[in-house]
Design a protein around this motif. Structure first.
Motif, short mmCIF file in Angstrom:
data_model
loop_
_atom_site.label_atom_id
_atom_site.label_comp_id
_atom_site.label_asym_id
_atom_site.label_seq_id
_atom_site.Cartn_x
_atom_site.Cartn_y
_atom_site.Cartn_z
N LEU A 179 0.82 -1.21 0.00
CA LEU A 179 0.00 0.00 0.00
C LEU A 179 0.86 1.26 0.00
O LEU A 179 0.47 2.27 -0.60
N SER A 180 1.99 1.21 0.65
CA SER A 180 2.85 2.40 0.71
C SER A 180 3.70 2.54 -0.53
O SER A 180 3.59 3.53 -1.27
N MET A 181 4.54 1.56 -0.81
CA MET A 181 5.47 1.69 -1.92
C MET A 181 4.82 1.49 -3.28
O MET A 181 5.10 2.24 -4.23
N GLY A 224 6.44 10.51 -5.81
CA GLY A 224 5.98 9.15 -5.58
C GLY A 224 6.66 8.50 -4.39
O GLY A 224 6.00 7.93 -3.51
N ILE A 225 7.98 8.60 -4.32
CA ILE A 225 8.69 7.92 -3.24
C ILE A 225 8.57 8.68 -1.92
O ILE A 225 8.53 8.06 -0.85
N VAL A 226 8.48 9.99 -1.97
CA VAL A 226 8.30 10.75 -0.73
C VAL A 226 6.92 10.47 -0.13
O VAL A 226 6.78 10.33 1.08
N SER A 227 5.91 10.38 -0.99
CA SER A 227 4.57 10.06 -0.49
C SER A 227 4.54 8.65 0.10
O SER A 227 3.86 8.39 1.10
N SER A 228 5.29 7.73 -0.50
CA SER A 228 5.41 6.38 0.06
C SER A 228 6.04 6.40 1.45
O SER A 228 5.57 5.73 2.38
N VAL A 246 4.58 5.11 5.24
CA VAL A 246 5.34 4.22 6.13
C VAL A 246 5.61 4.91 7.46
O VAL A 246 5.47 4.30 8.53
N ALA A 247 5.99 6.18 7.42
CA ALA A 247 6.28 6.92 8.64
C ALA A 247 5.06 7.00 9.55
O ALA A 247 5.17 6.83 10.78
N LEU A 258 12.34 9.09 8.10
CA LEU A 258 11.91 8.54 6.81
C LEU A 258 11.60 9.60 5.77
O LEU A 258 12.19 9.62 4.69
N VAL A 259 10.67 10.48 6.09
CA VAL A 259 10.27 11.49 5.11
C VAL A 259 11.43 12.44 4.82
O VAL A 259 11.69 12.78 3.66
N GLY A 260 12.14 12.84 5.86
CA GLY A 260 13.28 13.74 5.66
C GLY A 260 14.34 13.14 4.76
O GLY A 260 14.83 13.79 3.82
N SER A 261 14.72 11.89 5.02
CA SER A 261 15.76 11.25 4.21
C SER A 261 15.31 11.03 2.77
O SER A 261 16.11 11.12 1.84
N HIS A 262 14.02 10.75 2.58
CA HIS A 262 13.54 10.54 1.22
C HIS A 262 13.38 11.85 0.46
O HIS A 262 13.57 11.89 -0.76
#
Length: 215
Positions: free
Chosen positions: A111-113, A142-146, A150-151, A181-185
């Protein structure tokens, strides 16, 4: 971003599988509509590429990891449902064969990725499709929203599932997961995903001017 077994509560497991199951069924139907002699090799190749880049997990502070996904490229070429199913199948193989991501967390990982990443990238690409940087932005969003999904999923675990004040599952709170998570992505993995999406899209576009198979 792969969540292993034991990080989320049984309630979360049941809820995520309940949401994911009908989406997988519908997504498989949409995938079958797109498959033909022309699209099958490319979908297979892009799915294999997604598998490879997701195997390079880099640990990040906060108890999880980050990596590129490849969902954006499949979504903008074939539509978000094809991206969702393709990446879901990749995640299933990784979980079952390589132990990369837990079986109990498989639905949440998908659901996330797969789902969020594909639909987030697809709609951003549609909005900016006349801009040269559209594939990059689609990959980044796309990847930041994923990572955001997850976060949130991990960060709420210690809010609701504790015993004697101690977390039963994932121990870090929402603030920690958001930053980690969000910061690193946003700063690193999103850039990697964006550059990957832009480069491969440009290469394929050069080979085929009528590139999009999404209807």
């Amino acid at each position: 971003m792969h969540i292993p077994d034991g990080y989320i509560s049984p309630t979360t497991v049941i809820a995520t599988y309940a949401v994911a199951l009908p989406l997988w069924i519908y997504g498989l139907k949409k995938l079958k509509e797109k498959l033909n002699e022309e699209t099958l090799p490319l979908i297979g190749a892009l799915s294999a590429m997604s598998f490879i880049i997701m195997m390079f997990n880099i640990p990040v502070p906060g108890g999880t990891s980050g990596h590129a996904v490849g969902a954006a490229l499949i979504a903008i070429l074939f539509g978000p449902w094809v991206g969702f199913i393709s990446v879901s199948l990749v995640l299933l193989i990784q979980a079952v064969v390589f132990g990369d991501g837990g079986i109990s967390a498989y639905a949440l990982n998908a659901l996330s990725m797969a789902l969020t990443g594909s639909f987030g990238a697809y709609f951003v690409f549609k909005i900016f499709k006349n801009k040269k940087f559209a594939p990059f932005l689609a990959g980044w969003v796309g990847i930041v929203s994923s990572s955001f999904v997850v976060a949130v999923a991990l960060g709420i675990q210690p809010l609701f599932w504790t015993h004697n004040g101690q977390p039963l599952y994932f121990p870090f709170d929402l603030k920690t997961t958001m930053v980690a998570l969000v910061g690193s992505h946003m700063l690193f993995f999103g850039m990697v995903e964006g550059i990957f999406t832009q480069l491969i899209y440009n290469y394929l576009k050069g080979k085929n001017r009528e590139l999009s198979y999404e209807k």
